[in-house]
Design a protein around this motif. Structure first.
Motif, mmCIF file in Angstrom:
data_model
loop_
_atom_site.group_PDB
_atom_site.id
_atom_site.type_symbol
_atom_site.label_atom_id
_atom_site.label_comp_id
_atom_site.label_asym_id
_atom_site.label_seq_id
_atom_site.Cartn_x
_atom_site.Cartn_y
_atom_site.Cartn_z
ATOM 1 N N MET A 1 9.384 2.275 -10.261
ATOM 2 C CA MET A 1 8.074 2.909 -10.190
ATOM 3 C C MET A 1 8.059 3.861 -8.998
ATOM 4 S SD MET A 1 4.473 1.029 -9.828
ATOM 5 C CE MET A 1 4.741 0.138 -11.324
ATOM 6 N N LYS A 22 -5.824 -4.946 2.557
ATOM 7 C CA LYS A 22 -6.002 -5.409 1.186
ATOM 8 C C LYS A 22 -6.746 -6.733 1.243
ATOM 9 C CE LYS A 22 -5.528 -6.144 -3.110
ATOM 10 N NZ LYS A 22 -6.362 -5.335 -4.004
ATOM 11 N N ARG A 23 -7.801 -6.835 0.447
ATOM 12 C CA ARG A 23 -8.528 -8.101 0.485
ATOM 13 C C ARG A 23 -8.682 -8.663 -0.920
ATOM 14 N NH1 ARG A 23 -13.677 -4.661 1.289
ATOM 15 N NH2 ARG A 23 -14.093 -4.347 -0.840
ATOM 16 N N TYR A 24 -8.792 -9.963 -0.971
ATOM 17 C CA TYR A 24 -9.106 -10.657 -2.211
ATOM 18 C C TYR A 24 -10.526 -11.157 -2.054
ATOM 19 C CZ TYR A 24 -4.122 -10.342 -2.970
ATOM 20 O OH TYR A 24 -2.853 -9.863 -3.128
ATOM 21 N N THR A 58 3.495 -6.049 -2.870
ATOM 22 C CA THR A 58 2.931 -5.555 -4.126
ATOM 23 C C THR A 58 2.159 -4.260 -3.892
ATOM 24 O OG1 THR A 58 1.163 -7.163 -3.843
ATOM 25 C CG2 THR A 58 2.842 -7.702 -5.441
ATOM 26 N N LEU A 63 2.020 -1.813 -7.192
ATOM 27 C CA LEU A 63 1.451 -2.663 -8.241
ATOM 28 C C LEU A 63 -0.018 -2.973 -7.974
ATOM 29 C CD1 LEU A 63 4.490 -5.030 -8.753
ATOM 30 C CD2 LEU A 63 3.533 -3.492 -10.464
ATOM 31 N N LEU A 64 -0.414 -2.901 -6.718
ATOM 32 C CA LEU A 64 -1.820 -3.102 -6.371
ATOM 33 C C LEU A 64 -2.268 -1.922 -5.526
ATOM 34 C CD1 LEU A 64 -2.473 -6.766 -5.184
ATOM 35 C CD2 LEU A 64 -3.233 -5.689 -7.277
ATOM 36 N N ASP A 65 -3.536 -1.592 -5.631
ATOM 37 C CA ASP A 65 -4.081 -0.545 -4.781
ATOM 38 C C ASP A 65 -4.548 -1.156 -3.470
ATOM 39 O OD1 ASP A 65 -3.606 1.361 -6.613
ATOM 40 O OD2 ASP A 65 -5.632 1.368 -7.457
ATOM 41 N N ASP A 67 -7.043 -1.521 -0.255
ATOM 42 C CA ASP A 67 -8.479 -1.360 -0.068
ATOM 43 C C ASP A 67 -8.776 -0.459 1.122
ATOM 44 O OD1 ASP A 67 -9.510 -3.027 -2.172
ATOM 45 O OD2 ASP A 67 -8.656 -4.708 -1.070
ATOM 46 N N ARG A 76 12.118 6.265 -5.693
ATOM 47 C CA ARG A 76 11.872 5.226 -6.685
ATOM 48 C C ARG A 76 11.983 3.841 -6.047
ATOM 49 N NH1 ARG A 76 15.984 5.375 -9.541
ATOM 50 N NH2 ARG A 76 15.185 4.315 -11.367
ATOM 51 N N PHE A 79 11.050 -3.486 -7.521
ATOM 52 C CA PHE A 79 10.451 -4.671 -6.908
ATOM 53 C C PHE A 79 10.847 -5.895 -7.719
ATOM 54 C CE2 PHE A 79 6.600 -7.492 -6.867
ATOM 55 C CZ PHE A 79 6.778 -7.987 -5.584
ATOM 56 N N GLU A 83 8.901 -14.840 -8.355
ATOM 57 C CA GLU A 83 9.225 -15.706 -9.488
ATOM 58 C C GLU A 83 10.500 -15.263 -10.192
ATOM 59 O OE1 GLU A 83 6.465 -13.886 -9.235
ATOM 60 O OE2 GLU A 83 4.764 -15.224 -8.972
ATOM 61 N N PRO A 85 10.928 -12.989 -12.489
ATOM 62 C CA PRO A 85 10.648 -13.125 -13.917
ATOM 63 C C PRO A 85 11.604 -12.313 -14.781
ATOM 64 C CG PRO A 85 9.032 -11.696 -12.880
ATOM 65 C CD PRO A 85 9.919 -12.205 -11.785
ATOM 66 N N VAL B 107 7.900 -7.293 -13.915
ATOM 67 C CA VAL B 107 9.208 -6.717 -14.250
ATOM 68 C C VAL B 107 9.008 -5.346 -14.875
ATOM 69 C CG1 VAL B 107 11.278 -6.946 -15.652
ATOM 70 C CG2 VAL B 107 10.165 -8.987 -14.731
ATOM 71 N N SER B 110 7.507 -2.617 -12.778
ATOM 72 C CA SER B 110 8.318 -2.214 -11.627
ATOM 73 C C SER B 110 9.404 -1.220 -12.037
ATOM 74 C CB SER B 110 8.978 -3.425 -10.980
ATOM 75 O OG SER B 110 8.007 -4.289 -10.474
ATOM 76 N N GLN B 111 9.528 -0.965 -13.329
ATOM 77 C CA GLN B 111 10.472 0.068 -13.764
ATOM 78 C C GLN B 111 9.771 1.421 -13.614
ATOM 79 O OE1 GLN B 111 13.427 -1.472 -14.355
ATOM 80 N NE2 GLN B 111 12.247 -3.337 -14.033
ATOM 81 N N ASP B 112 10.426 2.459 -14.105
ATOM 82 C CA ASP B 112 9.844 3.797 -13.932
ATOM 83 C C ASP B 112 8.769 4.063 -14.984
ATOM 84 O OD1 ASP B 112 11.368 4.440 -11.750
ATOM 85 O OD2 ASP B 112 13.021 5.186 -12.966
#
Lengths: 290, 326
Positions: A1, A22-24, A58, A63-65, A67, A76, A79, A83, A85, B107, B110-112
């Motif tokens: 990304m 960043k807050r939750y 993140t 993956l998160l904006d 705040d 590029r 991440f 986990e 995954p 996953v 996180s790719q392009d």
């Protein structure tokens, strides 16, 4: 990304954060986080559980904006989350296929070499692999995408001791070959010896210390001597411990000055990374109580 | 320029294309798509087979009991209703929630490829497939119902009946799109597969029942028709009139609604009853939609579900974009 938030000049900064927050809901997980991570470094993001390491990663990986404030990585970013995954119904080969399909740069040979190095079967469904093997598939995917910045959240967490050493070694050789920047988080400091050359220390969502590891360690010295209220050298006291007839200090020496020479009853001791991190984290625990 | 030491070539391109999203979508959803596709093909095959046989023989081959073509067709007309729910519950509801549960969204995002591009790819590719399946199912059923109606003096599937009305391909497409959007929205909001599936199923049927039962009769103001009791009673059951009677009641000469058995209670035969009713100036007031309204109504229903779908898709996209946690 790709997450270029703001253009970073020619100072060869790979990851930059400016007053990042960043807050939750109402609870801040990360606050006033500012740092520049130079290109080509292996940076360790260290902190206690819940210090905000995952949140920072993140946000940095887009993956998160955030705040508050801003964050950006040059080029590029790949991440690998905590986990590790993988798609359970995909084989390792299909996970690489996914990498080839969803990335604009893909190095199949590099990814396959990683899998071969750790003897991961290519045609078995990932769901049938062990946790450690799944982690290797996730790493291979990230390595294959040839990122400029590789972010690994607790990369060594579910690996056995031998695999830990091998993964670190492989990672360093990838860094040497490709010149990518690595940011890896951990709460086990001992894992980092000889791996990281840059440190970002987080506690309670704030950046406690950051910088070149050798420089940080050179500027922090432990002194032990007779009981005393002040250390034998000028500088900021990070930690002090006193008993009946002895005092020990951890002192941050002023920047840009030669290391002072101490004599007499005082002995000086260079710090290991672990000493340094633990002393810093301890101060926040005391600070939180005060 | 730095010389590369890598022996194998590194593949580089400008962007991730639709072909790549197609590959991913097919790889992840192939069994769901193939399974649903097999059921659709079976229903379409059966419907077209029966339609062809009915056309060829001019008979619906009613056997003893329910299992002639009419009975089977009645069963098959449930397929479209079920199809939308299948799309909603099994295609859409797990789409995001399963990724969240297994953390695999981390996953793939996180790719392009951005989350929104990924989601757009999935929605478009699965949406086109689902809508095509739905329209095919609808077309085959419409053909079957028409063939059966053709050879029966009194058509068993009048155009405004639920089965006929909802079998129209555009209506089917609307349900499928709505199902996909509804499942996706719950998937994005709950992030849990099982609750998303349950909520999707419930809300899908509640919405469908409300539109079909509560709203469809009033898409337009029904036309009012007043006819003498005698004329009304002659027309009942002839099937010539394809209009949709939404409601009706008996009224006395003054136009007040009356209950059926308040008048002419002391008569002994049907003829006497009709005569008494006529003599008492009883009218039948009905509200109905003429057959010309059929296709506009079907398009309107499609539009209703298309608008709902658009809103729910927007909700899902905004929800994913503005996620407060990973």
């Amino acid at each position: 990304m790709t997450t270029v938030v703001e253009p970073v000049g020619d100072t060869a900064i790979a990851v930059r954060a400016r007053a990042l927050g960043k807050r939750y809901r109402s609870k801040w997980a990360l606050r006033e986080c500012t740092f520049d991570l130079p290109e080509g470094r292996v940076a360790a993001l260290v902190g206690a559980n819940g210090a905000g390491k995952t949140t920072l990663m993140t946000v940095l990986s887009g993956l998160l904006d955030a705040d508050e404030g801003s964050a950006g990585a040059v080029g590029r970013v790949a991440f690998v989350s905590q986990e590790k995954p993988v798609y359970r119904h995909f084989s390792a080969a299909e996970m690489l296929r996914l990498g080839a399909r969803l990335n604009v740069v893909w190095d199949e040979a590099r990814a396959r070499r990683w899998l071969a190095r750790f003897e991961i079967p290519l045609d078995k469904a990932c769901g049938k692999l062990s946790g450690g093997q799944q982690a290797q598939v996730a790493f291979a995917l990230a390595i294959g995408s040839r990122p400029d910045v590789l972010m690994l959240d607790e990369p060594l967490a579910n690996l056995d001791p031998l695999a830990r050493r091998e993964v670190t070694a492989e990672l360093l050789s990838e860094v040497a070959e490709t010149g990518m920047t690595v940011l890896l988080s951990t709460h086990v400091v001992a894992e980092l010896a000889g791996v990281a050359d840059y440190l970002l220390l987080l506690a309670h969502g704030r950046l406690l210390a950051g910088g070149d590891l050798d420089e940080l360690l050179a500027r922090h010295v432990g002194y032990t001597g007779p009981r005393s209220d002040a250390p034998p050298v000028p500088g900021t006291v990070v930690a002090a411990r006193h008993d009946d007839n002895q005092s020990s200090f951890l002192v941050e020496l002023p920047a840009g000055q030669p290391r002072p020479v101490v004599a007499g009853q005082w002995t000086e001791r260079s710090l290991t990374l672990e000493d340094y991190v633990l002393a810093q984290l301890e101060t926040t625990r005391k600070g939180a109580g005060a | 320029m730095t010389a590369t030491t890598t022996a194998a070539p590194v593949a580089t391109r400008s962007h991730v294309g639709w072909g790549d999203l197609l590959w991913l979508t097919w790889r992840q959803h192939r069994w769901t798509i193939l399974g649903t596709g097999a059921l659709v093909v079976a229903v379409v095959g059966l419907a077209l087979g029966m339609a062809w046989h009915t056309d060829a023989t001019g008979d619906t081959h009613e056997l003893l009991g329910e299992w002639g073509y009419i009975g089977t067709a009645q069963m098959l007309t449930f397929a479209p209703t079920v199809f939308g729910a299948v799309i909603a519950v099994f295609w859409a509801a797990p789409l995001l929630s399963r990724e969240y549960e297994q953390r695999t969204h981390l996953v793939v995002w996180s790719q392009d490829i951005t989350p929104l591009r990924w989601l757009t790819g999935k929605v478009v590719l699965l949406g086109v497939t689902a809508v095509a399946f739905a329209a095919g199912l609808g077309l085959a059923l419409v053909k079957l119902l028409n063939s059966i109606n053709e050879v029966n003096v009194q058509p068993p599937f009048p155009p405004f009946s639920t089965s006929s009305f909802e079998a129209a391909p555009q209506v089917q497409a609307g349900y499928a799109a709505f199902g996909l959007a509804l499942g996706l929205a719950f998937s994005a909001v709950t992030r849990r597969t099982v609750p998303a599936m349950g909520l999707t199923l419930g809300v899908f049927f509640v919405t469908r029942s409300f539109v079909a039962g509560g709203w469809r009769p009033y898409f337009l103001e029904p036309l009012r028709k007043v006819e003498p009791y005698g004329v009304f009673s002659m027309s009942v059951g002839t099937g010539d009139d394809q209009s949709w009677r939404v409601k009706g009641y008996l009224a006395d000469a003054a136009g007040n609604q009356i209950r059926n058995f308040d008048v002419c209670t002391d008569v002994n035969s049907h003829v006497e009853y009709t005569k008494c009713m006529n003599d008492s100036g009883i009218h039948y007031v009905s509200y109905h939609h003429p057959i010309e309204r059929l296709v506009p109504f079907q398009w309107f229903e499609t539009g209703v579900f298309a608008v709902l779908a658009a809103g729910l898709f927007a909700l899902a996209f905004v929800w994913v974009r503005r996620a407060r946690r990973v």
